[in-house]
Design a protein around this motif. Sequence first.
Motif, PDB file in Angstrom:
ATOM      1  N   ALA A  28     -73.007  19.872  21.859  1.00 12.37           N
ATOM      2  CA  ALA A  28     -71.740  18.805  21.312  1.00 12.37           C
ATOM      3  C   ALA A  28     -72.114  17.777  20.554  1.00 12.37           C
ATOM      4  N   LEU A  29     -73.545  17.483  20.742  1.00 11.66           N
ATOM      5  CA  LEU A  29     -74.215  16.626  19.814  1.00 11.66           C
ATOM      6  C   LEU A  29     -74.215  17.187  18.476  1.00 11.66           C
ATOM      7  N   ARG A  30     -74.759  18.238  18.334  1.00 13.21           N
ATOM      8  CA  ARG A  30     -74.790  18.754  16.870  1.00 13.21           C
ATOM      9  C   ARG A  30     -73.666  19.069  16.082  1.00 13.21           C
ATOM     10  N   SER A  31     -72.694  19.438  17.283  1.00 12.86           N
ATOM     11  CA  SER A  31     -71.372  19.689  16.674  1.00 12.86           C
ATOM     12  C   SER A  31     -70.688  18.246  15.975  1.00 12.86           C
ATOM     13  N   HIS A  32     -71.101  17.283  16.703  1.00 18.48           N
ATOM     14  CA  HIS A  32     -70.368  15.874  16.242  1.00 18.48           C
ATOM     15  C   HIS A  32     -71.181  15.737  14.914  1.00 18.48           C
ATOM     16  N   GLU A  98     -62.087  19.670  18.110  1.00 14.30           N
ATOM     17  CA  GLU A  98     -63.192  19.782  19.086  1.00 14.30           C
ATOM     18  C   GLU A  98     -64.249  18.569  18.918  1.00 14.30           C
ATOM     19  N   ASN A  99     -64.033  17.832  18.135  1.00 20.19           N
ATOM     20  CA  ASN A  99     -64.950  16.654  18.170  1.00 20.19           C
ATOM     21  C   ASN A  99     -64.171  15.150  18.091  1.00 20.19           C
ATOM     22  N   SER A 100     -64.923  14.185  18.302  1.00 19.81           N
ATOM     23  CA  SER A 100     -64.418  12.716  18.303  1.00 19.81           C
ATOM     24  C   SER A 100     -63.913  12.257  16.959  1.00 19.81           C
ATOM     25  N   LYS A 101     -62.964  11.610  16.775  1.00 16.62           N
ATOM     26  CA  LYS A 101     -62.464  11.136  15.479  1.00 16.62           C
ATOM     27  C   LYS A 101     -63.695  10.412  15.028  1.00 16.62           C
ATOM     28  N   THR A 106     -67.494   8.622  10.801  1.00 20.36           N
ATOM     29  CA  THR A 106     -68.794   8.360  10.367  1.00 20.36           C
ATOM     30  C   THR A 106     -69.150   9.144   8.919  1.00 20.36           C
ATOM     31  N   GLY A 107     -68.589  10.147   8.716  1.00 20.49           N
ATOM     32  CA  GLY A 107     -68.984  10.827   7.487  1.00 20.49           C
ATOM     33  C   GLY A 107     -68.097   9.954   6.154  1.00 20.49           C
ATOM     34  N   LEU A 108     -66.797   9.883   6.285  1.00 23.69           N
ATOM     35  CA  LEU A 108     -66.079   9.162   5.517  1.00 23.69           C
ATOM     36  C   LEU A 108     -66.767   7.727   5.160  1.00 23.69           C
ATOM     37  N   ALA A 109     -67.064   6.963   6.158  1.00 26.88           N
ATOM     38  CA  ALA A 109     -67.714   5.603   5.856  1.00 26.88           C
ATOM     39  C   ALA A 109     -68.915   5.861   5.243  1.00 26.88           C
ATOM     40  N   ASN A 110     -69.814   6.675   5.338  1.00 23.95           N
ATOM     41  CA  ASN A 110     -71.244   7.038   4.717  1.00 23.95           C
ATOM     42  C   ASN A 110     -70.645   7.329   3.028  1.00 23.95           C
ATOM     43  N   ALA A 111     -69.528   8.242   2.865  1.00 25.87           N
ATOM     44  CA  ALA A 111     -69.298   8.452   1.575  1.00 25.87           C
ATOM     45  C   ALA A 111     -68.741   7.192   0.927  1.00 25.87           C
ATOM     46  N   ALA A 112     -67.785   6.411   1.635  1.00 32.41           N
ATOM     47  CA  ALA A 112     -67.535   5.069   0.809  1.00 32.41           C
ATOM     48  C   ALA A 112     -68.576   4.264   0.530  1.00 32.41           C
ATOM     49  N   ALA A 113     -69.281   4.153   1.396  1.00 32.84           N
ATOM     50  CA  ALA A 113     -70.694   3.306   1.139  1.00 32.84           C
ATOM     51  C   ALA A 113     -71.533   3.858  -0.283  1.00 32.84           C
ATOM     52  N   ALA A 114     -71.756   5.210  -0.338  1.00 33.01           N
ATOM     53  CA  ALA A 114     -72.524   5.949  -1.216  1.00 33.01           C
ATOM     54  C   ALA A 114     -71.835   5.634  -2.607  1.00 33.01           C
ATOM     55  N   PHE A 115     -70.536   5.777  -2.672  1.00 33.80           N
ATOM     56  CA  PHE A 115     -69.729   5.352  -4.045  1.00 33.80           C
ATOM     57  C   PHE A 115     -69.898   3.956  -4.380  1.00 33.80           C
ATOM     58  N   ASP A 116     -69.661   3.057  -3.319  1.00 37.53           N
ATOM     59  CA  ASP A 116     -69.733   1.694  -3.408  1.00 37.53           C
ATOM     60  C   ASP A 116     -71.351   1.435  -4.283  1.00 37.53           C
ATOM     61  N   ASN A 117     -72.239   1.780  -3.649  1.00 36.33           N
ATOM     62  CA  ASN A 117     -73.634   1.551  -4.005  1.00 36.33           C
ATOM     63  C   ASN A 117     -73.943   2.121  -5.549  1.00 36.33           C
ATOM     64  N   TYR A 118     -73.089   3.416  -5.718  1.00 36.96           N
ATOM     65  CA  TYR A 118     -72.963   3.962  -7.120  1.00 36.96           C
ATOM     66  C   TYR A 118     -72.545   3.097  -8.181  1.00 36.96           C
ATOM     67  N   ALA A 119     -71.370   2.352  -7.620  1.00 38.43           N
ATOM     68  CA  ALA A 119     -70.609   1.770  -8.626  1.00 38.43           C
ATOM     69  C   ALA A 119     -71.431   0.534  -8.873  1.00 38.43           C
ATOM     70  N   LYS A 120     -71.744  -0.204  -7.785  1.00 42.34           N
ATOM     71  CA  LYS A 120     -72.625  -1.478  -8.110  1.00 42.34           C
ATOM     72  C   LYS A 120     -74.025  -1.179  -8.858  1.00 42.34           C
ATOM     73  N   SER A 121     -74.502  -0.302  -8.866  1.00 44.41           N
ATOM     74  CA  SER A 121     -75.685   0.072  -9.518  1.00 44.41           C
ATOM     75  C   SER A 121     -75.316   0.563 -10.890  1.00 44.41           C
ATOM     76  N   THR A 163     -72.833   6.702  28.699  1.00 43.63           N
ATOM     77  CA  THR A 163     -71.608   7.466  28.482  1.00 43.63           C
ATOM     78  C   THR A 163     -70.963   7.085  26.841  1.00 43.63           C
ATOM     79  N   LEU A 164     -70.945   7.983  26.243  1.00 43.97           N
ATOM     80  CA  LEU A 164     -70.200   8.051  24.719  1.00 43.97           C
ATOM     81  C   LEU A 164     -68.938   9.091  24.635  1.00 43.97           C
ATOM     82  N   PRO A 165     -68.214   8.806  23.730  1.00 45.09           N
ATOM     83  CA  PRO A 165     -66.791   9.048  23.665  1.00 45.09           C
ATOM     84  C   PRO A 165     -67.010  10.649  23.318  1.00 45.09           C
ATOM     85  N   ARG A 166     -66.109  11.383  24.076  1.00 50.12           N
ATOM     86  CA  ARG A 166     -66.111  12.944  23.990  1.00 50.12           C
ATOM     87  C   ARG A 166     -67.420  13.710  24.439  1.00 50.12           C
ATOM     88  N   LEU A 167     -68.473  13.038  24.571  1.00 53.71           N
ATOM     89  CA  LEU A 167     -69.647  13.390  24.804  1.00 53.71           C
ATOM     90  C   LEU A 167     -70.020  13.527  26.231  1.00 53.71           C
TER      91      LEU A 167
END
Length: 485
Positions: A28-32, A98-101, A106-121, A163-167
């Motif tokens: 489950a950890l690897r799936s998330h 199958e996984n928690s929202k 997490t992936g969407l937030a990392n992508a938004a931060a990556a695009f922000d860093n690219y634009a600021k740079s 204890t963690l969500p869905r895990l």
Amino acid sequence: MTKFQTQPGFVVQAFRFALDPNASQEHALRSHCGAARVAYNWAVGWVTASWWQRRAEETYGIPQKELTEWRSWSLPSLRKAFNEAKHTDPRFTAWWEENSKEAYNTGLANAAAAFDNYAKSKRGQRKGKRAGMPRFKSKRKTRLACRFTTGTIRVDADGRHVTLPRLGTIRTHEPTGSLRTRVHAGTARVLSATVRHERGRWLASFQVEVRRDIVRVARPDVVVGIDLGVKTLAVLADSTGEIRTIPNPRHYDRSLKLLGRTSRTVSRRQGPDRRTGRKPSKRWVKANAARNKVHHRVGNLRTDALHKFTTAVAAEYGTIVVEDLHVAGMLRNRRLARHIADAGFGEINRQLNYKTGQRHATRMIVADRWYPSSKTCSGCGAVKAKLPLHVRTYECDACGLVIDRDDNAALNLAALAATAVTGTGVAGDQDTAPAVPKPRGADRKTRTTRTRRKAEAGRAGGATLPHQRQTETRDRTQAEALTLW
């Protein structure tokens, strides 16, 4: 990352515990973590698709107003678009439930931060190395990590489970009493939790808002200068004249013989081949795990030693003076890169920075990168024009002082704390004497090299070198482009 409003007297601190999941929990950890990677790749592809579409339409001669609209990379926009796509896109419809929202967030937030860093740079608003356009994450190389900000996030009452969500409830390798006691006493509040696979084990890191009182240091009136090195990890010289030497553990060097043996064992096994699709043998997997175990132990030993050193220094002295080292540039020296990386210069300064600011009433001073701490005499203040690295003893030509090179640098750093009062940064005249004028060689000028002399001679004779012609052409092209823009 979400920013929290910290209350007065509270600091944000991380509590990290090693997990001991069973087979189903590890799956489950690897799936998330895999879901976070898939969401990140989807966001990068969704945003950049509009970029490539606009570029193609421009080649067709479509007017600017009729081009495809830019897709926003803000986190709310990415969430809205992903929630629509997960019900219709065949890549998600079969398994996204199958996984928690929080995994996808997490992936969407990392992508938004990556695009922000690219634009600021791109606009020159970001410090450090220039950030490139976000790229897709590889399933084979990406570090497994997932962050939870909502849902059931707690440390259980028995002190051995979290204890963690869905895990669900996962057992820990070590007691969690350090966090559980604070939460039950009302002096801590869990903000988020992050699970990651690092150094061969699963770790859960809790971001906690903790009430922390400033602890008085043991010697508040003493100033210490820290000179980092490879031969010795650090030399500490305080304002009382005491000099201490911290030996370099050299964890990696001590493990080179064992690493060589395990690496030879791995090379004799049938490993994976991506070109032919060959799977690794079981003996190769076992040998590779043994080699990785050595690397993980070296990293753990280094982390433990650096934390003990920085904690002891921050709890003892009232003022700490360190150097602003250009570690990235130092690592370009192929003869010293391995030793510098093993010492962890950048990690020492990072730990001292937050430990002095959050735990103790300690003042931390960072010396200027160009401050000649090694070339300056700690007795009279005279500065040598040159001092090669192989010269380990400092001999002053003005006053005749003979002292170890690292001890001399540490004394000068300790004296730098008195600059605001006396106007000097010399160890020998903290209270009375004025600053000694510095001779040539202690400035920021680049040393004249053979190529530089050729360039200067060419300019004097009116000639233009090839690299100068390329620079002039590039500057002229940029100027024309700006004029057209």
